[in-house]
Enzyme design. Structure first.
Site, mmCIF file in Angstrom:
data_model
loop_
_atom_site.group_PDB
_atom_site.id
_atom_site.type_symbol
_atom_site.label_atom_id
_atom_site.label_comp_id
_atom_site.label_asym_id
_atom_site.label_seq_id
_atom_site.Cartn_x
_atom_site.Cartn_y
_atom_site.Cartn_z
ATOM 1 N N HIS B 68 0.833 -1.218 0.000
ATOM 2 C CA HIS B 68 0.000 0.000 0.000
ATOM 3 C C HIS B 68 0.866 1.266 0.000
ATOM 4 O O HIS B 68 1.307 1.727 1.057
ATOM 5 C CB HIS B 68 -0.905 -0.007 1.243
ATOM 6 C CG HIS B 68 -1.974 1.026 1.223
ATOM 7 N ND1 HIS B 68 -3.211 0.814 1.785
ATOM 8 C CD2 HIS B 68 -2.020 2.283 0.713
ATOM 9 C CE1 HIS B 68 -3.959 1.890 1.628
ATOM 10 N NE2 HIS B 68 -3.250 2.804 0.996
ATOM 11 N N HIS B 70 1.326 5.297 -2.088
ATOM 12 C CA HIS B 70 0.800 6.308 -3.019
ATOM 13 C C HIS B 70 1.994 7.041 -3.625
ATOM 14 O O HIS B 70 2.736 7.709 -2.907
ATOM 15 C CB HIS B 70 -0.090 7.300 -2.271
ATOM 16 C CG HIS B 70 -1.316 6.666 -1.676
ATOM 17 N ND1 HIS B 70 -2.511 6.561 -2.342
ATOM 18 C CD2 HIS B 70 -1.521 6.087 -0.465
ATOM 19 C CE1 HIS B 70 -3.409 5.946 -1.578
ATOM 20 N NE2 HIS B 70 -2.826 5.658 -0.423
ATOM 21 N N ARG B 72 1.677 9.172 -6.430
ATOM 22 C CA ARG B 72 1.227 10.504 -6.864
ATOM 23 C C ARG B 72 1.409 10.814 -8.345
ATOM 24 O O ARG B 72 1.062 11.905 -8.763
ATOM 25 C CB ARG B 72 1.913 11.611 -6.054
ATOM 26 C CG ARG B 72 1.827 11.465 -4.552
ATOM 27 C CD ARG B 72 0.401 11.404 -4.060
ATOM 28 N NE ARG B 72 0.352 11.462 -2.599
ATOM 29 C CZ ARG B 72 -0.714 11.084 -1.902
ATOM 30 N NH1 ARG B 72 -1.789 10.618 -2.506
ATOM 31 N NH2 ARG B 72 -0.701 11.170 -0.587
ATOM 32 N N ASP B 160 -8.962 2.928 -3.256
ATOM 33 C CA ASP B 160 -8.402 3.468 -2.004
ATOM 34 C C ASP B 160 -8.302 4.994 -2.035
ATOM 35 O O ASP B 160 -7.967 5.594 -3.037
ATOM 36 C CB ASP B 160 -7.020 2.909 -1.730
ATOM 37 C CG ASP B 160 -6.451 3.469 -0.437
ATOM 38 O OD1 ASP B 160 -7.067 3.239 0.609
ATOM 39 O OD2 ASP B 160 -5.424 4.157 -0.483
ATOM 40 N N ASN B 286 -5.779 9.303 7.375
ATOM 41 C CA ASN B 286 -7.042 8.587 7.307
ATOM 42 C C ASN B 286 -6.779 7.116 6.967
ATOM 43 O O ASN B 286 -6.171 6.847 5.940
ATOM 44 C CB ASN B 286 -7.967 9.203 6.249
ATOM 45 C CG ASN B 286 -9.372 8.632 6.320
ATOM 46 O OD1 ASN B 286 -9.736 7.993 7.291
ATOM 47 N ND2 ASN B 286 -10.142 8.846 5.278
ATOM 48 N N ASP B 313 0.973 2.555 3.763
ATOM 49 C CA ASP B 313 0.081 3.636 3.312
ATOM 50 C C ASP B 313 0.891 4.922 3.101
ATOM 51 O O ASP B 313 0.446 6.020 3.439
ATOM 52 C CB ASP B 313 -1.071 3.866 4.304
ATOM 53 C CG ASP B 313 -2.140 4.805 3.741
ATOM 54 O OD1 ASP B 313 -2.127 5.096 2.532
ATOM 55 O OD2 ASP B 313 -2.994 5.257 4.538
#
Lengths: 333, 436
Positions: B68, B70, B72, B160, B286, B313
């Protein structure tokens, strides 16, 4: 302060008694809050004079930075500033760079570049006053940040309670209404508890935030129980949009279940003093015969608002509480 | 493996090999040939022509797998690119990362999946495996062409950042994905309960006047989705578990033998909503940082295997975006380069689990639950290897991150456990030179 202590204090100027900013009442010691209220006392009289001005803040520049619409708080601050002789500028979110999307940090930097002495900020986001205070050397006064705090409102509430009942310590004060969205509620809770009052909150559970008990308050689900318990009711304005957001079914229902009415107050075992920070929704959270009745101190609250704000401005500017009496005569400060 | 794998022969010697996938924990040598593990054993001599890598004083383990992150790109290159993210990953000991599709535009068609995969290969960092969007435009309405996404290299589908809120769509996803053997990866949140919240619901949110997100917003969605997994037999993977009530739902799913797997982030294993005090936007994430009771619950669940893996995350944000009013700051913590140290501090240092167990949760278990290559030093496996010093104490200095962003609530913390060298397919992609 004893005479000896005062003498020492006069030799070396002590740090500003209130620090740089007034962002909230959370964590302020009772003595500090009492000092603000005591300092407000001599300032009350200025507003009763034909010429309502003393030169305590002459030459100081103050920006009233309002990112949310406000009438009474802004006017109250402005009167306080002007009666102390400060030069003031109002920036409202409409028509300023604020509405063009400038970030708060850029606004702060621009204010700093203009060498402003004090900023009074009203903002829709909780923490915005702290955010600004951490980034500029000017004194920052929180005139309401989101749902967080509105310290001068709580101070004027407490001054009004003290005027009417002679004390705060040991009083039972219940805040009634929309607690979850209310910065007035939070500042009242922190301030009143610091001064030794017992604090309750009352409202539909959908408007009472989770974990409020951890702030040291008791929760009433029925307004009759709150009235039976309390010496003072501080009735909050019910924002009409709460109904649309589904927190309550209707205003009529709200008034029926939680409205502070003459009939309900007559059941109280003692006289209950009623405050309201305004503006009122008559017939919703409070009935007119209560608002206009003998138990109401709603207009004295407004009068005290100016005095409390004068005291806060004076103290943040480095004025010393014991000299406030002299200051208002124009010989000190 | 592909041509980019180093053909070099390596002899990694002198270290303590910890590979829970084979129950190894002891002094051993690792031999790498043509980008794969050729042999592991205690008495292996240096093969002819092999380059020697001195691992004395270090632990040699399978490279970590992060399900997991990100990155971008496209659309948020000022925060992170696929290249900077892939390099930040190897700096954190990760040799494989699964990238979330909530970019701008989202990764919801095969060409976009191909772009992420190609950019990942060019980056020469960790292996980048794209997760495709579950719904077109991540709008939660129509399913993406999942067969096409998988053919282009997608390893899972997810919306997600937002949950798949529509129960009917979730059911169809859990059914349809079974043709491709991939999981539906769910950000479990009932948005009507989260209701615009910005931190954990509770007394701290109340004191700060910030809108709260209750535990039930997460647990209720996990309960619903577990039932849908039971109904369909589909593989549900639950992202970033934060709440103790969620753990109860996951335990129930495990006891029923459902195909439900889950992950927890390093920050949810150690930080609480106390971090938010002072309107600290670096702690805005979050799901939100919860209470000590929740931290204990997710920690215990990870130890017990109710939660399967640790995933970061990794959510990089530009400093300017975090320097805002709390309500307006974006959610997210930059996680890749602090993950191992934070987990050492949260789990191993206090004795909740052994180093081998931690390596299992960071390297072996992700490969196991997803049925993928890696996460092991078995002969024949890709030579994705991390060399780490579990005892070295270091200080988190975000300005020195390989990541383009520096947003972390643990700046200045001292953490035990430092990544020394990371090999992907036998090629050293990260190495700390100083003082060795």
């Amino acid at each position: 302060m004893t005479a000896a202590e005062r003498e020492t204090a006069e030799e070396t100027p002590p740090p500003a008694p209130l620090g740089k900013d007034l962002v909230g009442l959370e964590g302020l010691p009772g003595d500090t809050i009492r000092m603000i209220l005591d300092t407000a006392e001599p300032f009350k009289e200025i507003s009763e004079r034909p010429i309502k001005k003393v030169p305590v803040l002459r030459g100081k520049t103050i920006v009233n930075l309002f990112f949310e619409p406000s009438t009474r708080t802004r006017i109250s601050f402005e009167f306080a500033e002007k009666r102390l002789g400060a030069d003031t500028v109002n920036i409202n979110s409409v028509g300023s760079s604020v509405s063009k999307g400038e970030s708060l940090v850029d606004t702060a930097r621009n204010l700093e570049a203009m060498r402003i002495d004090m900023v009074v900020i009203r903002h829709g986001s909780s923490g915005a006053a702290r955010f600004l205070a951490d980034r500029i050397p000017s004194n920052v006064i929180n005139a309401g940040d989101g749902r967080h705090e509105h310290p001068t409102q709580a101070l004027l509430d407490m001054l009004t309670m003290r005027d009417r009942l002679g004390r705060i310590e040991g009083l039972r004060v219940c805040i009634v209404g929309d607690i979850v969205h209310s910065r007035v509620a939070r500042s009242n809770i922190f301030g009143l508890r610091a001064l030794g009052a017992e604090v309750g909150v009352c409202g539909p559970r959908s408007l009472v935030p989770v974990g409020i008990e951890d702030l040291g308050v008791r929760v009433f689900g029925h307004v009759d129980e709150a009235i039976e318990w309390a010496d003072v009711l501080n009735v909050l304005r019910l924002q009409l949009e709460r109904m649309d957001a589904g927190f309550i079914p209707s205003l009529r229902e709200y008034n029926r279940v939680f409205g502070v009415t003459r009939v309900r107050l007559e059941q109280a075992p003692r006289e209950v003093v009623v405050l309201h920070p305004g503006p009122m929704n008559r017939g919703v959270e409070i009935d007119s015969d209560v608002a206009d009745g003998p138990q109401s101190v709603i207009l004295p609250q407004v009068t005290n608002g100016v005095a409390v704000r004068m005291a806060v401005l004076y103290l943040l500017a480095g004025g010393r509480p014991e000299l406030a009496e002299d200051a208002k005569r124009g010989s000190g400060g | 493996m592909s041509a980019r794998d180093s053909g070099e022969r390596l002899w990694i010697h002198g270290g303590r090999v910890v590979d829970p996938s084979q129950g190894l924990d002891g002094r051993a040598q690792v031999i790498v040939e043509a980008g794969r593990v050729a042999a592991v054993g205690p008495e292996l001599e240096r093969p002819e022509g092999a380059r020697s890598i001195d691992a004395s004083g270090l632990v040699v383990a399978p490279g970590f797998i992060d399900l997991h992150v990100h990155f971008r790109e496209p659309g948020g290159e000022h925060k992170e690119t696929i290249a900077s993210g892939a390099r930040a990953a190897v700096a954190g000991g990760f040799t494989t990362v699964w990238t979330m599709p909530n970019t701008d535009p989202p990764i919801d068609d095969p060409a976009a999946v191909g772009f992420v995969k190609a950019a990942g290969e060019a980056a020469r960092g960790a292996r980048v495996m794209p997760i495709g969007a579950a719904s077109i435009g991540m709008k939660g309405e129509r399913m993406t062409e999942i067969g096409g996404l998988v053919a282009a290299g997608a390893v899972a589908v997810s919306d997600d950042g937002s949950p798949v809120g529509h129960a009917g769509l979730m059911r169809r996803l859990l059914e349809y994905t079974q043709s491709f053997g991939i999981p539906v990866v769910q950000h479990s949140e009932v948005v009507e309960l989260a209701a615009g919240g910005v931190m954990n619901e509770g007394s701290i949110a109340t004191a700060l006047g910030l809108r709260g997100i209750p535990n039930a917003a997460e647990a209720a969605m996990i309960a619903r989705d577990a039932l849908l997994s039971e109904l369909t037999g589909g593989h549900l993977h639950v992202c970033h578990v934060s709440a103790r009530e969620s753990v109860e739902q996951l335990r129930l799913a495990r006891d029923k033998g459902l195909r439900v797997t889950s992950e927890v982030t390093p920050h949810h294993l150690i930080l609480t909503d106390e971090m938010v005090r002072g309107y600290n936007t670096e702690a805005k994430v979050n799901p939100p940082l919860r209470t000590e009771r929740d931290v204990e619950a997710v920690r215990t669940a990870l130890v017990d295997g109710v939660i399967d893996v640790i995933a970061t995350d990794h959510a990089p944000h530009h400093y300017e975006e975090k320097e805002r009013e709390f309500d307006d700051a974006p959610f997210g913590i930059n996680g890749l380069e602090t993950a191992f140290g934070l987990c050492m501090k949260a789990l191993v240092a206090p004795g909740h689990m052994s180093l081998a167990q931690l390596i299992d949760r960071m390297a072996c278990a992700p490969a196991r639950i997803m049925g993928m290559d890696g996460g092991t030093l078995r002969p024949g496996a890709p030579a994705d290897i991390v060399l780490l010093d579990p005892d070295e104490i270091w200080t988190v200095k975000p300005e020195g991150f390989v990541s383009r962003s520096h947003n972390t609530p643990v700046a200045g913390w001292t953490l035990p456990g430092r990544i020394r060298r990371t090999l992907v397919g036998g090629e050293t992609r990260h190495e700390v030179e100083e003082d060795r």
